[in-house]
Design an enzyme around this catalytic site. Structure first.
Site, PDB file in Angstrom:
ATOM      1  CG  ASP A 308      -1.846   1.143   1.290  1.00  0.00           C
ATOM      2  OD1 ASP A 308      -2.719   1.212   0.412  1.00  0.00           O
ATOM      3  OD2 ASP A 308      -1.719   1.979   2.213  1.00  0.00           O
ATOM      4  CD  GLU A 337      -2.241   2.096  -3.508  1.00  0.00           C
ATOM      5  OE1 GLU A 337      -3.296   2.543  -3.964  1.00  0.00           O
ATOM      6  OE2 GLU A 337      -1.924   2.196  -2.307  1.00  0.00           O
TER       7      GLU A 337
END
Length: 625
Positions: A308, A337
Site C-alpha cells: 500500500d 502503488e
C-alpha cells in the site's frame, strides 16, 4: 499463584547490536521464554507477564529478560516509560490486540500444514483477483462462515475461483487492524483494514473466535492451505506506510518518534494521508519490514505482497526486501502503488514512486495510465475515458497494452501521467481498470456515461471491452472481486466503511448475468492458454507486438511471428469503443475469429480471408492465423 522463577540474562554474554536485531520479541520454549525489545537506551523498561512485573536489562538498545518455566498461554505487555504495548512484532494477541500472548506456533498448524507449499509461477503468468474477506462471502446463501477466513475453505468458494480461472487471490489487509471492535461483530461494523495495529497477527474479526489467540492463526493457515490445494496463490496486502494513529501506536509506545518521519518544522509528515508516515529509511524500521515480510512467507506460506502506498517507502528498503525475499524464493511476487497520498518528508527521487520502478528490479507497480485511459481520470468521477468517447486516450491505452515499456509505436508525449516509460519489463506493470479504491467499474461507467443508467446492454458491452484490454495487455492482469458478477456499489466512491449492503457481492447476479461470468471466464482462459499475451520481456514485446493504424475510438494490435511462442502464428486484437461498427485494415491472411460481439470461443466463431474486418460497436474482436 505460584511465583515464576525469573533470571535476567547476562547481557555481556549475549550481546546483540540493535542493527542485527531480527524482531523476534518472544522466544518460547517449554523451559523458558525470552522477551526482547528495541527501545531507547535511557528508557525504563518492564515486562508484565500475567500478573507479574519484571524489570528488563538493556544492551545497545535491546532490552531483554528471560523467564523460566512454561509460559504458554500467558498474556504479556512491554512497558516502556509507563507506556504498555504488546511490542511491535507480536505474533499472537488477545481480543482487539491490546496484549500479546505467549504461544507455540506449532499448536496453530492445521492438519497437513507441513506438506503445504507455496504456489508460485513466473510473474507474467499471474492473474490476480483482489478480495475483501467480508465482501466475498457475507451475502453468499450457502456460506457456512460468511465474512471469515475459512469461508475460503468452503467448496462453493474454491469452485467459483477455479471456474473463473484466476490463479492468485490478493486479500485486502488481513492483519490485526484498529477500526473494528472484535467484541462487537454483530453490529455489522466494516472496514477495508488500512489502519494497522499488530502487523504480524491475523485480524480477529475474520476468525470464528477472536477471544482465542490461536484460532485466528489456525484459520488463516487453513485458508492458505485450501487455496494452495486449488493451485491458487495468496497475496497479502501490507500497509507498512502508516499506523492507525501515532498516540496509540505500538511503534510510538516502544520507541517514541523513531519510526515516523517529521517535516522541517517538527510536525509529523503525512505522505500517507492518514495522519502519519513511517520512516522506512530508519535502519530498524527497514529491518522490521524485512522481517515482517519474511515471517508471513515462512510462517503463513504467503506467495506475494501488495505494498500500500509504496511511494512512501524509500527505494533502498524496497530493494532490500526484494533481495531477502529472493533468497527464500525469487518467484514470490511483489508489487505496489507507485505513489503516495501526499508530500513525504523524503524527496520523490528516493521513494518507491512509479517513475522510479527502473531502480527497483523485479518489483511492479499499478498502471494508472491504462486505468484512467479506459474509464476516465481518478480526479473526477464524472469524466469518462476512451470507453465513453473521450479524446486523447489512445496513446495511454497503447502504453498500458505494451506493459509500460518503451515501444517505438507509442508517442509518450501523449500518454497521461508519464512522459517516458517507467517499466523495464512488462512484469513490472499491473494492468487494471478497477480495484477496491474509487468507484468499481460499473459505477464509474454509469457515473461518467449517464446513458448507461438505463442502457444495460451497452453497460455490459463496455464492461467486457474494458476487461478485454486489461487481460490482453502485456502487464500482469488484476481484477476486483465481483466484477465477474457485474458488481456495483450503488455509486459509492469510497466504500471503506460502508455497510454490507454496499460492499457485499450479489451472488444472484450469476443467474441474472450469466453471459458476463462466461465472458470473464473465457477471457481469462484465453490469456492462460496463449503465451503471446504474456511475453514477459520488453525485448519480446517490441519484437512481437505491433499496433495497427486505426481511428481514435479503436485500438488494434497484432502479436506476430509467434512460431515457437504460441500455437497461433499471429493474433489480432481490435478494441472498438465507438457506438458504430468500425472497418479496420489488417494484414492479408486467413483468420479464425475467437472473440466477437461479447462471445469468446477458442475453437472458433467463424473464419474469413481478407485484408480488413468489421468490428461491432463497443466490443472486442480477436482473430488468429
Amino acid at each position: 499463584m505460584k511465583q515464576l522463577l525469573i533470571s535476567l540474562l547476562t547481557m555481556a554474554a549475549t550481546t546483540v547490536q540493535a542493527q542485527d536485531f531480527r524482531f523476534n520479541e518472544v522466544e518460547y520454549t517449554p523451559e523458558a521464554t525470552t522477551f526482547q525489545l528495541f527501545a531507547p537506551k535511557d528508557a525504563t523498561c518492564m515486562m508484565v507477564v500475567g500478573r507479574d512485573s519484571i524489570p528488563m536489562t538493556q544492551y545497545e538498545g535491546i532490552w531483554k529478560v528471560c523467564m523460566k518455566g512454561d509460559l504458554k498461554g500467558k498474556t504479556y505487555q512491554f512497558v516502556v516509560n509507563g507506556q504498555a504495548s504488546p511490542g511491535v512484532f507480536a505474533k499472537a494477541v488477545t481480543v482487539n490486540g491490546g496484549k500479546g500472548v505467549v504461544i507455540d506456533l506449532q499448536d496453530t498448524n492445521p492438519d497437513g500444514w507441513q506438506f503445504d507449499r507455496h504456489v508460485l509461477r513466473p510473474f507474467q503468468d499471474n492473474i490476480i483477483y483482489e478480495m475483501h474477506h467480508r465482501d466475498f462471502s457475507i451475502a453468499r446463501p450457502d456460506a457456512k462462515h460468511p465474512g471469515k477466513f475459512i469461508a475460503l475453505t468452503e467448496p462453493w468458494a474454491i469452485q467459483h475461483l477455479k471456474e473463473l480461472g484466476i490463479n492468485a487471490v490478493h486479500i485486502l489487509p488481513s492483519y490485526d487492524y484498529g477500526s473494528i471492535d472484535e467484541t462487537q461483530l454483530s453490529d455489522n461494523k466494516y472496514n477495508w483494514g488500512y489502519d494497522p495495529v499488530n502487523y504480524n497477527v491475523p485480524e480477529g474479526g475474520y476468525s470464528t473466535d477472536p477471544y482465542d489467540p490461536l484460532c485466528r492463526i489456525r484459520e488463516f493457515k487453513q485458508m492458505v492451505q485450501s487455496l494452495h490445494k486449488a493451485g491458487i496463490s495468496v497475496i497479502l496486502d501490507v500497509v507498512y506506510n502508516h499506523t492507525y494513529d501515532i498516540e496509540h501506536s505500538n511503534f510510538q509506545r516502544t520507541y517514541p518518534d523513531y519510526y515516523y518521519r517529521k517535516t522541517a518544522d517538527g510536525s509529523y509528515s503525512n505522505g500517507s494521508g492518514c495522519g502519519n508516515e513511517t520512516a522506512s529509511e530508519q535502519p530498524m524500521m527497514r529491518r522490521f519490514m524485512i522481517e515482517s515480510v519474511k515471517y508471513w512467507i515462512n510462517e503463513y506460506h504467503i506467495d506475494g505482497f501488495r505494498f500500500d502506498l509504496m511511494g512512501v517507502h524509500d527505494i533502498e528498503t524496497m530493494n532490500a526486501i526484494r533481495k531477502e525475499v529472493d533468497a527464500i524464493n525469487p518467484d514470490i511476487f511483489i508489487y505496489g502503488e507507485g505513489w503516495s497520498a501526499g508530500a513525504c518528508a523524503l524527496p520523490n527521487e528516493q521513494l518507491g514512486m512509479k517513475a522510479n520502478i527502473p531502480q527497483m528490479s523485479r518489483i511492479a507497480a499499478f498502471s494508472d495510465e491504462i486505468r484512467d485511459a479506459l474509464r476516465g481520470p481518478f480526479s473526477d468521477d464524472s469524466k469518462c475515458g476512451w470507453l465513453g468517447g473521450a479524446p486523447d486516450c489512445k496513446e495511454s491505452l497503447k502504453f498500458g497494452i505494451a506493459g509500460a515499456v518503451q515501444h517505438p509505436q507509442i508517442d509518450m508525449t501523449k500518454v497521461n501521467y508519464s512522459k517516458e516509460p517507467w517499466a523495464l519489463e512488462p512484469t513490472q506493470m499491473i494492468s487494471y481498470v478497477s480495484c477496491h479504491d474509487d468507484m468499481c467499474l460499473v459505477d464509474r461507467l454509469r457515473t461518467s456515461i449517464p446513458s448507461l443508467t438505463t442502457n444495460h446492454s451497452l453497460l455490459t458491452k463496455l464492461d467486457l471491452l474494458a476487461q478485454t484490454a486489461v487481460f490482453t495487455s502485456q502487464g500482469v492482469p488484476f481484477m476486483l472481486s465481483g466484477e465477474e458478477l457485474l458488481r456495483d456499489k450503488k455509486g459509492v466512491h469510497n466504500s471503506f466503511e460502508s455497510p454490507d449492503s454496499i460492499n457485499r457481492l450479489d451472488w444472484a447476479n450469476l443467474k441474472r448475468y450469466p453471459e458476463v461470468f462466461t465472458y470473464y471466464k473465457n477471457l481469462i482462459a484465453l490469456r492462460k492458454h496463449h503465451p503471446a499475451f504474456r511475453l514477459g520481456s520488453a525485448g519480446l514485446v517490441r519484437k512481437h507486438l505491433e499496433f495497427l493504424d486505426t481511428p481514435e475510438s479503436v485500438v488494434a494490435f497484432r502479436l506476430k511471428d509467434l512460431n515457437g511462442i504460441d500455437e497461433w502464428q499471429s493474433i489480432i486484437v481490435i478494441l472498438n469503443a465507438s457506438k458504430r461498427a468500425q472497418r479496420v485494415a489488417i494484414p492479408k491472411g486467413s483468420y479464425t475469429i475467437v472473440c466477437k460481439d461479447g462471445q469468446i470461443n477458442e475453437k472458433g466463431l467463424g473464419t474469413f480471408r481478407g485484408t480488413s474486418t468489421t468490428v461491432p460497436p463497443c466490443s472486442a474482436l480477436i482473430l488468429h492465423e
